[in-house]
Design a protein around this motif. Sequence first.
Motif, PDB file in Angstrom:
ATOM      1  N   GLU A 201      13.840 -27.591 102.116  1.00 50.18           N
ATOM      2  CA  GLU A 201      12.660 -27.712 103.141  1.00 50.18           C
ATOM      3  C   GLU A 201      11.741 -28.780 102.487  1.00 50.18           C
ATOM      4  N   TYR A 202      11.319 -28.325 101.253  1.00 54.15           N
ATOM      5  CA  TYR A 202      10.498 -29.238 100.527  1.00 54.15           C
ATOM      6  C   TYR A 202      10.498 -30.452 100.497  1.00 54.15           C
ATOM      7  N   GLY A 203      11.910 -30.913  99.859  1.00 54.50           N
ATOM      8  CA  GLY A 203      12.346 -32.563 100.200  1.00 54.50           C
ATOM      9  C   GLY A 203      12.660 -32.813 101.676  1.00 54.50           C
ATOM     10  N   ARG A 204      12.856 -32.178 102.628  1.00 60.21           N
ATOM     11  CA  ARG A 204      12.805 -32.544 104.204  1.00 60.21           C
ATOM     12  C   ARG A 204      11.649 -32.844 104.596  1.00 60.21           C
ATOM     13  N   LEU A 205      10.599 -31.967 104.313  1.00 59.77           N
ATOM     14  CA  LEU A 205       9.228 -32.347 104.827  1.00 59.77           C
ATOM     15  C   LEU A 205       8.539 -33.709 104.186  1.00 59.77           C
ATOM     16  N   LEU A 206       8.900 -33.747 102.892  1.00 59.52           N
ATOM     17  CA  LEU A 206       8.126 -35.086 102.247  1.00 59.52           C
ATOM     18  C   LEU A 206       9.033 -36.311 102.616  1.00 59.52           C
ATOM     19  N   ALA A 207      10.423 -36.280 102.963  1.00 62.33           N
ATOM     20  CA  ALA A 207      11.088 -37.263 103.306  1.00 62.33           C
ATOM     21  C   ALA A 207      10.561 -37.742 104.486  1.00 62.33           C
ATOM     22  N   GLY A 208      10.344 -36.888 105.607  1.00 62.01           N
ATOM     23  CA  GLY A 208       9.844 -37.150 106.915  1.00 62.01           C
ATOM     24  C   GLY A 208       8.419 -37.827 106.935  1.00 62.01           C
ATOM     25  N   PHE A 209       7.703 -37.072 105.760  1.00 60.01           N
ATOM     26  CA  PHE A 209       6.204 -37.869 105.795  1.00 60.01           C
ATOM     27  C   PHE A 209       6.269 -39.375 105.287  1.00 60.01           C
ATOM     28  N   TYR A 210       7.145 -39.555 104.257  1.00 63.21           N
ATOM     29  CA  TYR A 210       7.056 -40.963 103.605  1.00 63.21           C
ATOM     30  C   TYR A 210       7.841 -41.860 104.764  1.00 63.21           C
ATOM     31  N   GLU A 211       8.634 -41.349 105.503  1.00 60.64           N
ATOM     32  CA  GLU A 211       9.413 -42.480 106.450  1.00 60.64           C
ATOM     33  C   GLU A 211       8.235 -42.673 107.542  1.00 60.64           C
ATOM     34  N   ASP A 212       7.449 -41.728 107.861  1.00 59.16           N
ATOM     35  CA  ASP A 212       6.465 -41.933 108.796  1.00 59.16           C
ATOM     36  C   ASP A 212       5.511 -43.023 108.320  1.00 59.16           C
ATOM     37  N   TRP A 213       4.983 -42.713 107.212  1.00 57.47           N
ATOM     38  CA  TRP A 213       3.897 -43.554 106.774  1.00 57.47           C
ATOM     39  C   TRP A 213       4.587 -45.120 106.293  1.00 57.47           C
ATOM     40  N   ALA A 214       5.940 -45.006 105.862  1.00 59.60           N
ATOM     41  CA  ALA A 214       6.293 -46.337 105.770  1.00 59.60           C
ATOM     42  C   ALA A 214       6.472 -47.139 107.045  1.00 59.60           C
ATOM     43  N   GLY A 215       6.711 -46.554 108.073  1.00 67.35           N
ATOM     44  CA  GLY A 215       6.711 -47.172 109.481  1.00 67.35           C
ATOM     45  C   GLY A 215       5.246 -47.671 110.028  1.00 67.35           C
ATOM     46  N   ARG A 216       4.426 -46.672 109.468  1.00 67.96           N
ATOM     47  CA  ARG A 216       2.847 -47.047 109.986  1.00 67.96           C
ATOM     48  C   ARG A 216       2.440 -48.280 109.215  1.00 67.96           C
ATOM     49  N   LEU A 217       2.733 -48.241 107.919  1.00 63.65           N
ATOM     50  CA  LEU A 217       2.162 -49.310 107.138  1.00 63.65           C
ATOM     51  C   LEU A 217       2.790 -50.525 107.566  1.00 63.65           C
ATOM     52  N   ALA A 218       4.219 -50.622 107.825  1.00 64.21           N
ATOM     53  CA  ALA A 218       4.919 -51.807 108.101  1.00 64.21           C
ATOM     54  C   ALA A 218       4.348 -52.317 109.225  1.00 64.21           C
ATOM     55  N   ALA A 219       3.861 -51.412 110.337  1.00 61.44           N
ATOM     56  CA  ALA A 219       3.334 -51.994 111.524  1.00 61.44           C
ATOM     57  C   ALA A 219       2.145 -52.848 111.417  1.00 61.44           C
TER      58      ALA A 219
END
Length: 247
Positions: free
Chosen positions: A82-100
């Motif tokens: 669950e730790y890995g799942r939560l962090l993976a989602g967090f990084y993916e979300d912010w990668a999208g925001r920064l790319a935008a």
Amino acid sequence: MTMAETRVSGRVICVGLGPGDPELMSVRADRLIRGARHVAYFRKAGNGGQARRIVEGMIAPEATEHAMEYPVTTEIPFDDPEYGRLLAGFYEDWAGRLAAIAGTEEVVVLCEGDPFFYGSFMHLHARLQGRAPVEVVPGITGMSGCWTATGLPITWGDDVLTVLTGTLPEAELARRAAGTDALVVMKTGRNLPKLRRALETAGRLDAAWLVERGTMPGQTVRRLCEADCASAPYFSIVLVHGQGRRP
């Protein structure tokens, strides 16, 4: 300042802030932060964040700040799926925001130490590939700041330096500590008792140093064998200096 640095469009720039003392930041990192229109940084929820504290007074009043708050830190064991799942989602979300943001503007991401040395930004860097131009400005590592704080060289002559994380199993820590000349152990924290036992097994405990908050306010430097504590602050590093050939 180069034309590339004055251009305001289409880049994510991660700047290494160094070990904690703002005066140990590179000239380039300082210039980019002061001129940024968007500044992003990691922090624990409810915490100001060490990266943000380092640059206090440097960010332009009109700049937009983006606090990237970790969804989890120590609440769940790091080896829990669950730790890995939560962090993976967090990084993916912010990668999208920064790319935008980088589609039209520059965004500067702050990172303590050097971004490519155990820096959280590496998780964003991997996810930003093909989505936005990415640039990294290196910084002085936290371990360099800590071994300088001891007043002793970490390596001499042909010494081999090994960097470990305190999250490794105790037996592995002991084995690697016994087989190297100079040693740096990152991610000590609650792993300190395990690390102390491993160094004692390796016969290195008496030579080990514990540096807490190196180069920052409240810095402490002491022999690990004299540190009567069950844990260490997040910004703590254990060092064993090499004793190699000297002229």
